[in-house]
Scaffold this motif. Structure first.
Motif, PDB file in Angstrom:
ATOM      1  N   LEU A  63      44.245 169.929  70.418  1.00 39.26           N
ATOM      2  CA  LEU A  63      45.584 170.505  70.355  1.00 39.26           C
ATOM      3  C   LEU A  63      46.304 170.142  69.060  1.00 39.26           C
ATOM      4  CD1 LEU A  63      46.832 170.028  74.031  1.00 39.26           C
ATOM      5  CD2 LEU A  63      46.205 172.160  72.898  1.00 39.26           C
ATOM      6  N   LEU A  64      46.136 168.905  68.590  1.00 38.07           N
ATOM      7  CA  LEU A  64      46.782 168.497  67.349  1.00 38.07           C
ATOM      8  C   LEU A  64      46.216 169.244  66.145  1.00 38.07           C
ATOM      9  CD1 LEU A  64      47.148 164.654  67.934  1.00 38.07           C
ATOM     10  CD2 LEU A  64      48.981 166.349  67.811  1.00 38.07           C
ATOM     11  N   ILE A  65      44.901 169.390  66.095  1.00 38.77           N
ATOM     12  CA  ILE A  65      44.284 170.122  64.985  1.00 38.77           C
ATOM     13  C   ILE A  65      44.648 171.598  65.048  1.00 38.77           C
ATOM     14  CG2 ILE A  65      42.057 170.919  64.074  1.00 38.77           C
ATOM     15  CD1 ILE A  65      42.784 168.176  63.133  1.00 38.77           C
ATOM     16  N   ALA A  66      44.610 172.182  66.248  1.00 38.32           N
ATOM     17  CA  ALA A  66      44.969 173.594  66.397  1.00 38.32           C
ATOM     18  C   ALA A  66      46.433 173.819  66.023  1.00 38.32           C
ATOM     19  CB  ALA A  66      44.703 174.054  67.824  1.00 38.32           C
ATOM     20  N   GLY A  67      47.303 172.896  66.390  1.00 41.11           N
ATOM     21  CA  GLY A  67      48.709 172.997  66.020  1.00 41.11           C
ATOM     22  C   GLY A  67      48.901 172.927  64.515  1.00 41.11           C
ATOM     23  N   ALA A  68      48.174 172.013  63.858  1.00 42.18           N
ATOM     24  CA  ALA A  68      48.285 171.889  62.406  1.00 42.18           C
ATOM     25  C   ALA A  68      47.824 173.166  61.713  1.00 42.18           C
ATOM     26  CB  ALA A  68      47.472 170.692  61.919  1.00 42.18           C
ATOM     27  N   ILE A  69      46.703 173.717  62.163  1.00 38.71           N
ATOM     28  CA  ILE A  69      46.196 174.956  61.561  1.00 38.71           C
ATOM     29  C   ILE A  69      47.156 176.111  61.826  1.00 38.71           C
ATOM     30  CG2 ILE A  69      44.334 176.658  61.676  1.00 38.71           C
ATOM     31  CD1 ILE A  69      42.430 174.270  62.222  1.00 38.71           C
ATOM     32  N   GLY A  70      47.656 176.192  63.046  1.00 41.86           N
ATOM     33  CA  GLY A  70      48.587 177.257  63.387  1.00 41.86           C
ATOM     34  C   GLY A  70      49.868 177.186  62.587  1.00 41.86           C
ATOM     35  N   TRP A 108      53.251 179.004  58.136  1.00 43.83           N
ATOM     36  CA  TRP A 108      53.975 178.656  56.919  1.00 43.83           C
ATOM     37  C   TRP A 108      53.595 179.580  55.767  1.00 43.83           C
ATOM     38  CZ3 TRP A 108      51.928 176.331  52.352  1.00 43.83           C
ATOM     39  CH2 TRP A 108      52.895 176.004  51.399  1.00 43.83           C
ATOM     40  N   VAL A 109      52.275 179.848  55.620  1.00 39.18           N
ATOM     41  CA  VAL A 109      51.832 180.734  54.545  1.00 39.18           C
ATOM     42  C   VAL A 109      52.447 182.123  54.730  1.00 39.18           C
ATOM     43  CG1 VAL A 109      49.827 181.915  53.569  1.00 39.18           C
ATOM     44  CG2 VAL A 109      49.708 179.469  54.040  1.00 39.18           C
ATOM     45  N   LEU A 126      58.099 174.523  58.621  1.00 41.14           N
ATOM     46  CA  LEU A 126      56.766 174.785  59.173  1.00 41.14           C
ATOM     47  C   LEU A 126      55.709 173.868  58.554  1.00 41.14           C
ATOM     48  CD1 LEU A 126      56.898 178.644  59.414  1.00 41.14           C
ATOM     49  CD2 LEU A 126      56.593 177.062  61.307  1.00 41.14           C
ATOM     50  N   ILE A 127      55.812 173.636  57.256  1.00 42.83           N
ATOM     51  CA  ILE A 127      54.854 172.731  56.620  1.00 42.83           C
ATOM     52  C   ILE A 127      55.087 171.297  57.092  1.00 42.83           C
ATOM     53  CG2 ILE A 127      56.068 172.212  54.464  1.00 42.83           C
ATOM     54  CD1 ILE A 127      52.364 172.950  54.702  1.00 42.83           C
ATOM     55  N   LEU A 128      56.344 170.955  57.397  1.00 41.00           N
ATOM     56  CA  LEU A 128      56.611 169.619  57.938  1.00 41.00           C
ATOM     57  C   LEU A 128      55.983 169.457  59.322  1.00 41.00           C
ATOM     58  CD1 LEU A 128      60.312 168.977  56.869  1.00 41.00           C
ATOM     59  CD2 LEU A 128      58.226 168.018  55.902  1.00 41.00           C
ATOM     60  N   LEU A 129      56.026 170.504  60.135  1.00 44.38           N
ATOM     61  CA  LEU A 129      55.367 170.449  61.446  1.00 44.38           C
ATOM     62  C   LEU A 129      53.852 170.346  61.296  1.00 44.38           C
ATOM     63  CD1 LEU A 129      57.461 173.006  63.508  1.00 44.38           C
ATOM     64  CD2 LEU A 129      57.354 170.538  63.813  1.00 44.38           C
ATOM     65  N   CYS A 130      53.296 171.030  60.312  1.00 44.64           N
ATOM     66  CA  CYS A 130      51.857 170.949  60.044  1.00 44.64           C
ATOM     67  C   CYS A 130      51.459 169.521  59.660  1.00 44.64           C
ATOM     68  CB  CYS A 130      51.486 171.924  58.931  1.00 44.64           C
ATOM     69  SG  CYS A 130      49.786 171.811  58.381  1.00 44.64           S
ATOM     70  N   ILE A 131      52.218 168.919  58.756  1.00 46.99           N
ATOM     71  CA  ILE A 131      51.942 167.543  58.323  1.00 46.99           C
ATOM     72  C   ILE A 131      52.127 166.571  59.478  1.00 46.99           C
ATOM     73  CG2 ILE A 131      52.770 165.696  56.807  1.00 46.99           C
ATOM     74  CD1 ILE A 131      53.344 167.910  54.729  1.00 46.99           C
ATOM     75  N   THR A 132      53.114 166.810  60.318  1.00 46.76           N
ATOM     76  CA  THR A 132      53.333 165.953  61.486  1.00 46.76           C
ATOM     77  C   THR A 132      52.137 165.997  62.430  1.00 46.76           C
ATOM     78  OG1 THR A 132      55.706 166.308  61.340  1.00 46.76           O
ATOM     79  CG2 THR A 132      54.862 165.505  63.434  1.00 46.76           C
ATOM     80  N   PHE A 153      47.359 163.336  64.477  1.00 48.48           N
ATOM     81  CA  PHE A 153      45.918 163.344  64.726  1.00 48.48           C
ATOM     82  C   PHE A 153      45.265 162.098  64.142  1.00 48.48           C
ATOM     83  CE2 PHE A 153      41.675 164.341  63.067  1.00 48.48           C
ATOM     84  CZ  PHE A 153      41.018 164.631  64.248  1.00 48.48           C
ATOM     85  N   GLN A 154      45.622 161.765  62.899  1.00 52.96           N
ATOM     86  CA  GLN A 154      45.074 160.569  62.260  1.00 52.96           C
ATOM     87  C   GLN A 154      45.461 159.299  63.022  1.00 52.96           C
ATOM     88  OE1 GLN A 154      42.540 161.276  60.328  1.00 52.96           O
ATOM     89  NE2 GLN A 154      43.282 160.087  58.608  1.00 52.96           N
ATOM     90  N   TYR A 155      46.715 159.198  63.412  1.00 52.72           N
ATOM     91  CA  TYR A 155      47.190 158.033  64.149  1.00 52.72           C
ATOM     92  C   TYR A 155      46.447 157.895  65.473  1.00 52.72           C
ATOM     93  CZ  TYR A 155      50.191 155.036  66.941  1.00 52.72           C
ATOM     94  OH  TYR A 155      50.653 154.047  67.769  1.00 52.72           O
ATOM     95  N   TYR A 156      46.302 159.001  66.183  1.00 51.86           N
ATOM     96  CA  TYR A 156      45.628 158.972  67.470  1.00 51.86           C
ATOM     97  C   TYR A 156      44.164 158.599  67.314  1.00 51.86           C
ATOM     98  CZ  TYR A 156      44.238 160.345  72.141  1.00 51.86           C
ATOM     99  OH  TYR A 156      43.731 160.343  73.410  1.00 51.86           O
TER     100      TYR A 156
END
Length: 84
Positions: free
Chosen positions: A9-16, A21-22, A36-42, A47-50
């Motif tokens: 879900l985190l990876i899919a959210g980042a890609i989405g 954003w694009v 939108l890019i801030l949500l992607c980075i979040t 994901f990295q933290y988890y």
């Protein structure tokens, strides 16, 4: 929740969010689409933290993974036996 589901879900959210954003960047300017890019980075940082919290580090770069094949399968060397 299942850890694989959370990571997916985190990876899919980042890609989405990145795709959105694009598309939004083409429609407007950076000032109106930076959220939108801030949500992607979040999502990526979450994901990295988890992943680190769960202890899934993977194989470091520059090191080969250990072979998980069978060990101790050396071919026996022929030896001369003395017959009595």
């Amino acid at each position: 929740m299942n850890p694989k589901l959370i990571k997916t879900l985190l990876i899919a959210g980042a890609i989405g969010f990145f795709i959105m954003w694009v598309l939004e960047l083409q429609r407007t300017d950076m000032k109106n689409s930076y959220w939108l890019i801030l949500l992607c980075i979040t999502c990526l940082l979450s994901f990295q933290y988890y992943r680190i919290k769960r202890g899934e580090t993977g194989v470091p770069t520059g090191e080969k993974p250990k072979d998980t094949g069978t060990t101790g399968t050396k071919k026996a060397s022929p030896t001369k036996r003395k017959r009595k």
